[in-house]
Scaffold this motif. Structure first.
Motif, PDB file in Angstrom:
ATOM      1  N   LYS A  93      39.123  31.039  41.576  1.00  0.00           N
ATOM      2  CA  LYS A  93      38.211  31.467  42.642  1.00  0.00           C
ATOM      3  C   LYS A  93      38.933  32.292  43.700  1.00  0.00           C
ATOM      4  O   LYS A  93      38.410  33.300  44.197  1.00  0.00           O
ATOM      5  CB  LYS A  93      37.577  30.249  43.321  1.00  0.00           C
ATOM      6  CG  LYS A  93      36.324  29.730  42.641  1.00  0.00           C
ATOM      7  CD  LYS A  93      35.634  28.700  43.532  1.00  0.00           C
ATOM      8  CE  LYS A  93      35.156  29.336  44.826  1.00  0.00           C
ATOM      9  NZ  LYS A  93      34.405  28.380  45.677  1.00  0.00           N
ATOM     10  N   GLU A 145      38.944  39.963  40.629  1.00  0.00           N
ATOM     11  CA  GLU A 145      37.588  40.243  41.094  1.00  0.00           C
ATOM     12  C   GLU A 145      36.919  38.936  41.518  1.00  0.00           C
ATOM     13  O   GLU A 145      37.285  37.864  41.042  1.00  0.00           O
ATOM     14  CB  GLU A 145      36.762  40.912  39.996  1.00  0.00           C
ATOM     15  CG  GLU A 145      37.287  42.281  39.596  1.00  0.00           C
ATOM     16  CD  GLU A 145      36.483  42.886  38.452  1.00  0.00           C
ATOM     17  OE1 GLU A 145      35.587  42.192  37.932  1.00  0.00           O
ATOM     18  OE2 GLU A 145      36.756  44.034  38.076  1.00  0.00           O
ATOM     19  N   GLU A 146      35.928  39.056  42.384  1.00  0.00           N
ATOM     20  CA  GLU A 146      35.201  37.861  42.816  1.00  0.00           C
ATOM     21  C   GLU A 146      34.427  37.277  41.635  1.00  0.00           C
ATOM     22  O   GLU A 146      33.831  38.024  40.846  1.00  0.00           O
ATOM     23  CB  GLU A 146      34.238  38.215  43.948  1.00  0.00           C
ATOM     24  CG  GLU A 146      33.592  36.995  44.587  1.00  0.00           C
ATOM     25  CD  GLU A 146      32.761  37.351  45.809  1.00  0.00           C
ATOM     26  OE1 GLU A 146      32.031  36.482  46.301  1.00  0.00           O
ATOM     27  OE2 GLU A 146      32.863  38.515  46.257  1.00  0.00           O
TER      28      GLU A 146
END
Length: 445
Positions: free
Chosen positions: A61, A66-67
């Motif tokens: 997370k 990337e998110e």
């Protein structure tokens, strides 16, 4: 793959709560029943691993390039846990669960192809009759290596299946690797709404032919209608039935039991044995035979799996039918659908099934009583046929019935050749039914 499914309305609450709580960094004070029953050492190790999962989750997370979406991560983890058990256990998200429910009712969207994962590729178990996959010529044993040019290797089965889904009337390009072909080749299919008529029937002169393509909720009622239709069309001259289970990937356990029971007067149909053998379930036939004892042939091949194998195994062990064709797929496990909160579910392998004689067909399959590989036979040209009537100076039969006999023989020969050219296994089955009927006891007047 559809496989063999039992439906169950229960779900396990606490163990899932434990995983989600630890994954999101929460503290859970109450152990799940499964952990509480374990030894202290096992319990401590399990909690250590669950904490490890939570740590990995937090690292992904916070540091992935990337998110990422929490829901997608956790669902992927759940699915990875299940798919690591065997090829038939999986996580069903909301869309997949809804599709599965529609599938068992007999209508769904897609390509009409039953698949499993093998050696990193998607393997075709069988195309479903009259669907884009069947019309495109996909065959049992084909491997799908790319979807629209994207390699499949490294993907899970659910991911690959998700890529094959899409809007109705949109095209998809599959790259196929087939045994006997020198190189992979591409096949373009158009997605469609798949409406499965799981049972269809046809009168083959004096023999009833019934094809079962899948075991969904309509299968047994469809079989009843098919037999009634055959009796109406053929009448009292019907010599027997051919039940075609080729390329039938399976479906619902209760429907397989009902179809077997339709032709058996007594005895065990199948038993399912979970890990705790004290919970073994046995299913027995009730009096009554929809075919009234008529001779039966059941056709199977390597695309006949799971529920199909239950029917073939039960009728074979009770000597109610002659099994003909090639060895079946060999899927001897039962998957239970376990609904979970949020309209999702687990498809979990919970038992193995055994034929009445106590045999497990897992990896072995049903071996036909008579092995008949599929083949194409060449038609005999009329000019090559010779008979007494063709000989010079042959005596002539003045009986007026000879023209009728000749006409009937020609009609039967033409029909037999047409079936043999199209489907050699079915042609052999029809011949055998008629042969058995010749020696069957005749009713006394």
């Amino acid at each position: 793959m559809a496989g063999l499914e039992k439906r169950q309305g229960k779900w396990m609450k606490t163990s899932r709560l434990a995983v989600f709580a630890l994954a999101t960094g929460m503290t859970l004070g109450l152990a799940s029943p499964a952990l509480a029953q374990s030894s202290p050492t096992t319990s401590a190790e399990t909690y250590r691993l669950l904490n490890l999962f939570g740590d990995v989750f937090e690292q992904v997370k916070s540091k992935y390039v990337e998110e990422v979406d929490d829901k997608q991560l956790i669902e992927a983890a759940i699915n990875g846990m299940l798919t690591s058990l065997d090829p038939h256990s999986s996580y069903l998200n909301m869309d997949n669960f809804e599709e599965m429910q529609v599938d068992t009712r007999g209508e769904f969207g897609g390509l009409g192809i039953e698949v499993t994962m093998e050696e990193g590729f998607v393997k075709v178990i069988s195309p479903i009759y009259d669907t884009p996959a069947e019309k495109a010529g996909l065959q049992p044993g084909d491997y799908i290596t790319h979807i629209d040019g994207t390699p499949i290797r490294g993907l899970g089965l659910n991911e690959a299946v998700e890529m094959m889904r899409g809007k109705v009337n949109t095209d998809i390009r599959l790259t196929i690797m087939r045994k006997g072909e020198a190189a992979p080749f591409d096949v373009t299919l158009t997605r469609a709404v798949i409406k499965i008529q799981s049972v269809r029937s046809e009168a083959k002169d004096d023999v009833g032919y019934i094809r079962i393509t899948k075991f969904n909720e309509q299968t047994y009622s469809g079989l009843q209608r098919a037999i009634t239709d055959m009796r109406d069309q053929i009448g009292p001259e019907m010599k027997g039935l051919v039940i075609d289970l080729r390329n039938n990937p399976g479906g619902l356990l209760d429907q397989a039991i009902s179809v077997s029971d339709a032709f058996l007067d007594k005895g065990e149909i199948v038993s399912t044995r979970p890990r705790d053998t004290e919970n073994t379930e046995r299913y027995n036939a009730r009096p009554g035979d929809l075919a009234d004892g008529l001779p039966m042939i059941v056709l199977v091949n390597d695309g006949s799996a799971s529920a199909s194998e239950i029917v073939a195994g039960a009728l074979q062990d009770h000597r109610r039918a002659v099994i003909m064709g090639t060895r079946s797929f060999g899927k001897g496990s039962v998957q239970t659908i376990l609904p979970m909160p949020g309209n999702v579910a687990l498809r979990l392998t919970t038992a193995r099934y055994y034929t009445p004689s106590g045999k497990s067909i897992q990896e072995v399959g049903i071996v036909p009583d008579i092995i008949v590989p599929q083949a194409r036979v060449e038609s005999i040209e009329a000019a090559q046929r010779r008979s007494e009537a063709d000989l010079n100076g042959a005596l002539r039969n003045e009986d007026e019935t000879i023209s009728n006999a000749e006409s009937d023989a020609n009609d039967r020969r033409s029909a037999a050749e047409e079936i043999a050219l199209e489907d050699y296994q079915l042609s052999r089955a029809l011949d055998m039914i008629r042969g058995i009927a010749l020696f069957a006891p005749r009713p006394q007047g």
